[in-house]
Scaffold this motif. Structure first.
Motif, PDB file in Angstrom:
ATOM      1  N   LEU A  27      -7.896 -85.869  24.651  1.00 48.98           N
ATOM      2  CA  LEU A  27      -7.816 -84.618  25.110  1.00 48.98           C
ATOM      3  C   LEU A  27      -6.583 -83.842  24.273  1.00 48.98           C
ATOM      4  O   LEU A  27      -5.439 -84.505  24.524  1.00 48.98           O
ATOM      5  CB  LEU A  27      -7.458 -84.446  26.673  1.00 48.98           C
ATOM      6  CG  LEU A  27      -7.202 -83.222  27.298  1.00 48.98           C
ATOM      7  CD1 LEU A  27      -8.339 -82.321  27.370  1.00 48.98           C
ATOM      8  CD2 LEU A  27      -6.838 -83.340  28.779  1.00 48.98           C
ATOM      9  N   ARG A  28      -7.076 -83.081  23.674  1.00 49.40           N
ATOM     10  CA  ARG A  28      -5.996 -82.177  23.045  1.00 49.40           C
ATOM     11  C   ARG A  28      -5.776 -80.681  23.637  1.00 49.40           C
ATOM     12  O   ARG A  28      -6.800 -80.162  23.910  1.00 49.40           O
ATOM     13  CB  ARG A  28      -6.385 -81.924  21.481  1.00 49.40           C
ATOM     14  CG  ARG A  28      -6.455 -83.170  20.825  1.00 49.40           C
ATOM     15  CD  ARG A  28      -6.527 -82.941  19.038  1.00 49.40           C
ATOM     16  NE  ARG A  28      -6.637 -84.321  18.412  1.00 49.40           N
ATOM     17  CZ  ARG A  28      -5.539 -84.757  18.164  1.00 49.40           C
ATOM     18  NH1 ARG A  28      -4.288 -84.013  18.303  1.00 49.40           N
ATOM     19  NH2 ARG A  28      -5.515 -85.964  17.435  1.00 49.40           N
ATOM     20  N   PHE A  29      -4.594 -80.196  23.992  1.00 43.87           N
ATOM     21  CA  PHE A  29      -4.301 -79.066  24.263  1.00 43.87           C
ATOM     22  C   PHE A  29      -2.901 -78.630  23.774  1.00 43.87           C
ATOM     23  O   PHE A  29      -2.064 -79.355  23.402  1.00 43.87           O
ATOM     24  CB  PHE A  29      -4.370 -78.937  26.040  1.00 43.87           C
ATOM     25  CG  PHE A  29      -3.728 -80.038  26.599  1.00 43.87           C
ATOM     26  CD1 PHE A  29      -2.300 -79.402  27.246  1.00 43.87           C
ATOM     27  CD2 PHE A  29      -4.002 -81.471  26.777  1.00 43.87           C
ATOM     28  CE1 PHE A  29      -1.495 -80.485  27.831  1.00 43.87           C
ATOM     29  CE2 PHE A  29      -3.126 -82.190  27.404  1.00 43.87           C
ATOM     30  CZ  PHE A  29      -1.629 -81.773  27.865  1.00 43.87           C
ATOM     31  N   GLY A  30      -2.690 -77.132  24.151  1.00 40.82           N
ATOM     32  CA  GLY A  30      -1.381 -76.525  23.917  1.00 40.82           C
ATOM     33  C   GLY A  30      -0.689 -76.575  24.976  1.00 40.82           C
ATOM     34  O   GLY A  30      -1.254 -76.322  26.285  1.00 40.82           O
ATOM     35  N   VAL A  31       0.810 -76.675  24.970  1.00 34.10           N
ATOM     36  CA  VAL A  31       1.632 -76.159  26.251  1.00 34.10           C
ATOM     37  C   VAL A  31       2.730 -75.106  25.907  1.00 34.10           C
ATOM     38  O   VAL A  31       3.313 -75.329  24.745  1.00 34.10           O
ATOM     39  CB  VAL A  31       2.431 -77.260  26.628  1.00 34.10           C
ATOM     40  CG1 VAL A  31       3.136 -77.019  27.747  1.00 34.10           C
ATOM     41  CG2 VAL A  31       1.381 -78.512  27.218  1.00 34.10           C
ATOM     42  N   ALA A  32       2.681 -73.988  26.378  1.00 32.24           N
ATOM     43  CA  ALA A  32       3.690 -72.919  26.244  1.00 32.24           C
ATOM     44  C   ALA A  32       4.651 -73.199  26.842  1.00 32.24           C
ATOM     45  O   ALA A  32       4.854 -73.373  28.211  1.00 32.24           O
ATOM     46  CB  ALA A  32       2.964 -71.643  26.632  1.00 32.24           C
ATOM     47  N   VAL A  33       5.821 -73.325  26.452  1.00 30.07           N
ATOM     48  CA  VAL A  33       7.224 -73.649  26.817  1.00 30.07           C
ATOM     49  C   VAL A  33       8.165 -72.394  26.618  1.00 30.07           C
ATOM     50  O   VAL A  33       8.604 -72.348  25.557  1.00 30.07           O
ATOM     51  CB  VAL A  33       7.842 -75.033  26.425  1.00 30.07           C
ATOM     52  CG1 VAL A  33       9.189 -75.403  27.181  1.00 30.07           C
ATOM     53  CG2 VAL A  33       6.813 -76.018  26.797  1.00 30.07           C
ATOM     54  N   ASP A  34       8.763 -71.681  27.622  1.00 31.26           N
ATOM     55  CA  ASP A  34      10.101 -70.782  27.360  1.00 31.26           C
ATOM     56  C   ASP A  34      11.220 -71.391  27.051  1.00 31.26           C
ATOM     57  O   ASP A  34      11.746 -72.635  27.342  1.00 31.26           O
ATOM     58  CB  ASP A  34      10.027 -69.750  28.555  1.00 31.26           C
ATOM     59  CG  ASP A  34       8.852 -68.971  28.883  1.00 31.26           C
ATOM     60  OD1 ASP A  34       8.137 -68.678  28.150  1.00 31.26           O
ATOM     61  OD2 ASP A  34       9.105 -68.714  30.255  1.00 31.26           O
TER      62      ASP A  34
END
Length: 159
Positions: A27-34
Motif C-alpha cells: 500500500l503506497r500513499f501520501g501523508v500531508a504534514v503541516d
C-alpha cells in the motif's frame, strides 16, 4: 546510527492495495504534514510525504483509514532510484511503516463520506472518568486508618 520517523498527518489519496509478484500486499500513499512553524505574515507550509506499508499493516490501513483521515505512523526512511523516460536518474524517498496508530479524531471532525464507516469501527467511551479530586465510592480506594496496624518494634521487618 538511527533511522526513525514519526509523522502525524492526513492521508492525501484514495487507498488501494496492490499485490507484488510474490503475493505481498503493498500500500503506497501520501501523508500531508503541516510544519510546526510559519513565518510571520505567511501561511503555514505543508510537506507531502510518501509512505509504504506491507502485508498486514497495509491491509489494516486500507480497512480503517480513508483519504483525508488523520493518521500517526512510525517507520524508517528508505531510498530508491530509477531512470525516468528521458534517461535521467531519479531518487525516491519513502517512509517504510513499522507502526500505525489512530489519532483519536472524532467522527464529527471527518467528512460525511467516511463518517459512517468510522463510527462503525470506533465507539466513544460512554462513562466519563471522575475528576481527580472527586471522592470515590470504592472503600478500598478511599482508605481508612483502621485498615492499618501499628508496628511497635523493628523485629521481623525485612528491611
Amino acid at each position: 546510527m538511527l533511522n526513525r520517523v514519526i509523522l502525524m498527518g492526513r492521508i492525501t489519496n484514495d487507498l488501494e492495495i496492490r499485490q507484488s509478484q510474490n503475493g505481498t500486499s503493498v500500500l503506497r500513499f501520501g501523508v500531508a504534514v503541516d510544519r510546526s512553524y510559519a513565518k510571520q505574515g505567511e501561511e503555514r507550509q505543508t510537506d507531502f510525504i510518501n509512505c509504504v506499508a506491507f502485508n498486514q499493516r497495509a491491509e489494516f490501513i486500507s480497512k480503517y483509514f480513508r483519504k483525508g483521515s488523520m493518521i500517526a505512523i512510525e517507520g524508517s526512511i528508505r531510498t530508491g532510484s530509477y531512470q525516468d523516460q528521458n534517461g535521467n536518474k531519479r531518487t525516491t524517498f519513502d517512509v517504510n511503516i513499522d507502526n500505525v496508530s489512530f489519532t483519536g479524531e472524532r467522527a464529527s471532525d471527518r467528512d460525511s463520506s467516511s463518517q459512517s464507516q468510522y463510527k462503525s469501527n470506533y465507539r466513544q467511551p460512554t462513562q466519563q472518568q471522575p475528576a481527580y479530586n472527586e471522592p470515590s465510592s470504592n472503600p478500598i480506594a478511599i482508605g481508612n486508618m483502621d485498615d492499618f496496624e501499628e508496628i511497635l518494634s523493628d523485629d521481623g521487618v525485612p528491611f
